[in-house]
Motif scaffolding. Structure first.
Motif, PDB file in Angstrom:
ATOM      1  N   SER A 433      19.409  34.694  53.416  1.00 13.00           N
ATOM      2  CA  SER A 433      19.762  35.130  52.057  1.00 13.00           C
ATOM      3  C   SER A 433      21.265  35.017  51.816  1.00 13.00           C
ATOM      4  O   SER A 433      21.695  34.703  50.702  1.00 13.00           O
ATOM      5  N   THR A 434      22.074  35.264  52.833  1.00 16.67           N
ATOM      6  CA  THR A 434      23.529  35.139  52.678  1.00 16.67           C
ATOM      7  C   THR A 434      23.916  33.704  52.366  1.00 16.67           C
ATOM      8  O   THR A 434      24.687  33.443  51.435  1.00 16.67           O
ATOM      9  N   SER A 435      23.396  32.770  53.139  1.00 18.97           N
ATOM     10  CA  SER A 435      23.702  31.363  52.878  1.00 18.97           C
ATOM     11  C   SER A 435      23.129  30.923  51.532  1.00 18.97           C
ATOM     12  O   SER A 435      23.753  30.131  50.808  1.00 18.97           O
ATOM     13  N   GLY A 436      21.940  31.441  51.173  1.00 13.14           N
ATOM     14  CA  GLY A 436      21.358  31.110  49.880  1.00 13.14           C
ATOM     15  C   GLY A 436      22.177  31.647  48.725  1.00 13.14           C
ATOM     16  O   GLY A 436      22.304  30.991  47.674  1.00 13.14           O
ATOM     17  N   SER A 504      33.563  35.198  61.476  1.00 15.56           N
ATOM     18  CA  SER A 504      33.559  33.732  61.368  1.00 15.56           C
ATOM     19  C   SER A 504      32.669  33.235  60.235  1.00 15.56           C
ATOM     20  O   SER A 504      32.867  32.133  59.723  1.00 15.56           O
ATOM     21  N   ARG A 505      31.675  34.033  59.813  1.00 15.19           N
ATOM     22  CA  ARG A 505      30.757  33.614  58.756  1.00 15.19           C
ATOM     23  C   ARG A 505      31.221  34.040  57.361  1.00 15.19           C
ATOM     24  O   ARG A 505      30.519  33.797  56.386  1.00 15.19           O
ATOM     25  N   TYR A 506      32.370  34.684  57.266  1.00 15.56           N
ATOM     26  CA  TYR A 506      32.872  35.097  55.955  1.00 15.56           C
ATOM     27  C   TYR A 506      33.222  33.858  55.137  1.00 15.56           C
ATOM     28  O   TYR A 506      34.065  33.052  55.548  1.00 15.56           O
ATOM     29  N   PRO A 507      32.601  33.664  53.968  1.00 13.04           N
ATOM     30  CA  PRO A 507      32.819  32.428  53.202  1.00 13.04           C
ATOM     31  C   PRO A 507      34.036  32.454  52.296  1.00 13.04           C
ATOM     32  O   PRO A 507      34.387  31.442  51.702  1.00 13.04           O
ATOM     33  N   GLY A 508      34.656  33.617  52.147  1.00 10.95           N
ATOM     34  CA  GLY A 508      35.790  33.737  51.248  1.00 10.95           C
ATOM     35  C   GLY A 508      35.464  34.603  50.047  1.00 10.95           C
ATOM     36  O   GLY A 508      34.344  35.068  49.870  1.00 10.95           O
ATOM     37  N   TYR A 509      36.465  34.818  49.211  1.00  8.58           N
ATOM     38  CA  TYR A 509      36.330  35.659  48.018  1.00  8.58           C
ATOM     39  C   TYR A 509      35.682  34.835  46.912  1.00  8.58           C
ATOM     40  O   TYR A 509      36.185  33.775  46.520  1.00  8.58           O
ATOM     41  N   LEU A 510      34.547  35.321  46.394  1.00  9.59           N
ATOM     42  CA  LEU A 510      33.745  34.564  45.435  1.00  9.59           C
ATOM     43  C   LEU A 510      33.819  35.174  44.035  1.00  9.59           C
ATOM     44  O   LEU A 510      34.216  36.327  43.863  1.00  9.59           O
ATOM     45  N   LEU A 511      33.420  34.390  43.062  1.00 10.12           N
ATOM     46  CA  LEU A 511      33.328  34.800  41.655  1.00 10.12           C
ATOM     47  C   LEU A 511      34.660  35.318  41.123  1.00 10.12           C
ATOM     48  O   LEU A 511      34.753  36.379  40.511  1.00 10.12           O
ATOM     49  N   SER A 512      35.691  34.550  41.344  1.00 12.22           N
ATOM     50  CA  SER A 512      37.026  34.901  40.864  1.00 12.22           C
ATOM     51  C   SER A 512      37.822  33.621  40.654  1.00 12.22           C
ATOM     52  O   SER A 512      37.534  32.574  41.250  1.00 12.22           O
ATOM     53  N   ASN A 513      38.853  33.714  39.793  1.00 11.17           N
ATOM     54  CA  ASN A 513      39.755  32.587  39.583  1.00 11.17           C
ATOM     55  C   ASN A 513      40.816  32.487  40.669  1.00 11.17           C
ATOM     56  O   ASN A 513      41.562  31.510  40.705  1.00 11.17           O
TER      57      ASN A 513
END
Length: 713
Positions: A433-436, A504-513
């Motif tokens: 679900s995280t990757s999805g 290591s699996r943290y994808p970064g900060y999402l839904l932001s400019n």
């Protein structure tokens, strides 16, 4: 010498296997085994040793790979090397058994379990049963039961009982704060049985199992139970679409946690008996006292026929066809639900009568506020297809899979959308679900989505770490608290965003400019010593440090409701209005089926000011953590070992009859900001969902506030 030859042959076969194929064979078994059964000795952090899920959730989560699009985990084609390898392992087991080589036998059997073409759930049982320490223990127990003397049987059963009692007294967490459980009383009950019953029945396996079940049921915790090895195997069997194959779980009242969290029933006179006219109009009401003994719907699977028909957690099952449940005993209901009305016995369009609660608002004692209570139930007749007749299928305009699916809502395909809104449905929390979720966010932003609706309705949780990892991708401040956990040994642990940013699996900060790596960059600036040349040297906060100490030494933010100076940093999600401009607004949809890890996710975002609103109904109210302990007889002891609190230090689980000063009950679920009930079910066409329209209104208000803020700059 003989083992060197066998091991050499095995090594040749294994190393000649295609790498991708070998990974497909071993990855699912390893993931499930580590998640469900590895007993982590770091007891100071219960989150790392938990099995957060109810049986329903375990079955759903362990079947993630069955529903994912990556089919190579289902039935990878066996190569000739695997066949030869399996034959050699069988020969090794045969020789090892004959020659008494216990360790070699157990190791080989464990490898066979990894290679066997069986379902993931059965594979879990094989992995547990064949682990060296656990397998040796339960083999000795059963050998004693079959061939041992009377004294040896008594000693083995006494050890089994003592093991269970010691585990309960050491690990069990009583969420009522000692009201329902005292270790001394629990041990006294056990000693009393030993004095009275043990002299004549301690050698009897049946009597010992009955006593074990009686002891655990005495905890009055529906999530804690002892399971024999047969019951354990049945519990881990493949999810079969539940009650009547409709995608819902129905349980007798005594086994249903939801009956512990429903509002207090009003002490009002019973409704008048139904008339002929009322029967024809289907508005007859059933008194609360008659309904209390009926089966309760405790879970509704997302995207199931039950969900589309409007079944919700807390509904009562009155009848199936002409078989009326009113007046049946608890034992009769339990047998009917497990045997007659299981999914394998139904295919087609079963007819049933359900009773939905009727609420009324009354004034609490002492005039300390109003609250909703159940005053009656209204029966409704429905006829719906089983999940095997109408299985879940993505609409042509939807993307994703059964775990995470999403679509872009616009005015062209929704009666509510007046802007481009990304809709994401999370049916559970797991690695898949995280990757999805990351894929859905990326795709929807590329297609022009400017705001988002995340649907958590009927999401029954899953892996808590994945829920917190997903929430951490949406929070700007690395010191924002995701949740707190408490265990039976006095540990009180804070879990913040930084804990997952360094993963290591943290994808970064999402839904932001802002840049994707902005949060990670802040952590590196503030704590450069964490990132050493040999890897990340991050350590969790102490389980016994005060909130003040954690705020001082680790900059962890207290919630604004706890202190007047909390969250006054420039990068706080709640305090800085600039973030409402540069980040995408989010609305969360919740209902009675939103539970456990999903409640962690929802409270983490709302309490940190990341959501525009929570839309829906009050959530399930399960903030308890369970762990499954292997038992010496091959069974398992599932216990509640900890509880989580929201960032605002609020209980999600109902705490007995405790009340706040205004008369509101402590715990029992998360209240929405905007109430929206899905009485007619959640339609497959999201654009026609009424609660989606309510969420759209909330997003429009947020957009108006954003425009007003920009006009003042």
């Amino acid at each position: 010498m003989k083992y060197r030859i066998f091991f050499a042959a095995q090594w040749i076969c294994l190393t000649s296997c295609p790498l991708q194929n070998a990974a497909a064979w071993t990855a699912p078994a390893t993931a499930i085994r580590q998640r469900q059964w590895k007993l982590d000795r770091r007891f100071n952090d219960p989150i790392l040793m938990q099995s957060w899920m109810t049986p329903y959730e375990e079955i759903l989560d362990s079947s993630d790979m069955l529903k994912a699009t990556d089919k190579r985990y289902l039935s990878p084609p066996p190569s000739w090397q695997h066949r030869v390898y399996s034959i050699l392992l069988c020969l090794q087991i045969l020789l090892g058994t004959c020659l008494g080589t216990c360790h070699a036998t157990e190791g080989a059997a464990q490898k066979i379990a990894q290679l066997a073409e069986i379902s993931p759930q059965v594979e879990v049982i094989h992995q547990v049963a064949q682990s060296s320490e656990y397998s040796g223990s339960h083999k000795r127990y059963w050998s004693t039961m079959e061939q041992g003397s009377l004294a040896e049987k008594e000693a083995a059963n006494l050890h089994l009982l003592d093991y269970a009692v010691g585990t309960v007294n050491t690990m069990y967490y009583d969420h009522t704060g000692g009201v329902d459980f005292q270790p001394r009383d629990f041990y006294s009950t056990f000693k009393s049985w030993l004095r009275v019953e043990a002299p004549t029945s301690l050698h009897d396996r049946t009597a010992v199992v009955q006593e074990l079940k009686s002891l655990i049921s005495g905890l009055d915790d529906p999530f804690s139970k002892y399971m024999t090895r047969e019951e354990l195997k049945k519990e881990m069997s493949t999810w079969n679409d539940g009650f009547l194959g409709l995608g819902a779980v129905a349980e007798p009242p005594s086994k249903a946690w939801y009956t512990h969290t429903t509002p207090v029933v009003a002490n009002l006179p019973a409704p008048p008996p139904p008339t002929a006219t009322s029967r024809n109009k289907q508005d007859a009401r059933i008194s609360v006292n008659r309904v209390l003994s009926l089966p309760v719907v405790t879970a509704v699977a997302p995207d199931s026929p039950a969900e589309r028909a409007g079944l919700t957690v807390g509904d009562r099952i009155v009848a199936v066809g002409q078989d009326i449940f009113l007046g049946k005993s608890e034992q009769q209901l339990d047998k009917l639900l497990q045997e007659r009305y299981s999914a394998e016995n139904y295919l087609g369009h079963p007819s049933l009568t359900i009773a939905k609660p009727v609420y009324a608002t009354i004034q609490s004692d002492g005039g300390r506020g109003d609250r909703d209570v159940i005053v009656a139930y209204r029966p409704t007749h429905v006829r719906l297809p089983t999940a095997s007749v109408e299985p879940f299928q993505l609409n042509p305009w939807q993307k994703g899979n059964a775990i995470v699916h999403y679509e872009l809502l616009s005015s062209e395909d929704s009666i509510f959308a007046r802007q481009r809104v990304g809709y994401i449905r999370l049916t559970r929390f797991s690695k898949a679900s995280t990757s999805g979720f990351i894929k859905a966010v990326t795709d929807l932003e590329m297609r022009g989505a400017t705001s988002f609706i995340i649907d958590l309705r009927n999401n029954y949780g899953g892996v808590i770490q994945e829920a917190m990892l997903t929430a951490s991708t949406l929070l700007r401040d690395p010191h924002s608290v995701l949740c707190y956990t408490m265990n039976s040994r006095g540990g009180f642990t804070t879990h913040d965003v930084e804990e997952y940013v360094v993963h290591s699996r943290y994808p970064g900060y999402l839904l932001s400019n802002e840049p994707n790596n902005v949060v990670l960059a802040q952590v590196k600036r503030e704590n450069p010593s964490i990132f050493a040349s040999d890897g990340v040297n991050w350590s969790p906060p102490s389980s016994f440090a005060s909130l003040h100490e954690q705020a001082t030494r680790r900059s962890i933010h207290k919630h604004a409701s706890l202190t007047h100076y909390a969250s006054n940093r420039a990068d706080s999600d709640r305090q800085n209005p600039f973030y409402s401009v540069i980040r995408r607004p989010i609305v969360l949809l919740v209902n009675e089926g939103t539970a456990s890890s999903a409640e962690v996710f929802a409270s983490a975002l709302r309490d940190n000011g990341r959501t525009v609103a929570l839309v829906g109904t009050k959530t399930y109210g399960k903030g308890l953590i369970q762990h499954t302990f292997p038992m010496p007889d091959g069974g398992a002891l599932k216990l509640t070992v900890a509880e989580y609190l929201t960032p605002a230090l609020q209980h999600v689980t109902k705490v007995g009859g405790a009340q706040y000063s205004m008369g509101e009950r402590v715990g029992g679920g998360i209240l929405p900001d905007v109430v929206c009930e899905s009485k007619q079910g959640i339609p497959n066409n999201i654009g026609a969902d009424l609660c989606i329209g309510v969420a759209m209104d909330a997003l429009e208000e947020a957009e108006s506030a954003k425009i007003q803020f920009l006009s003042k700059l």
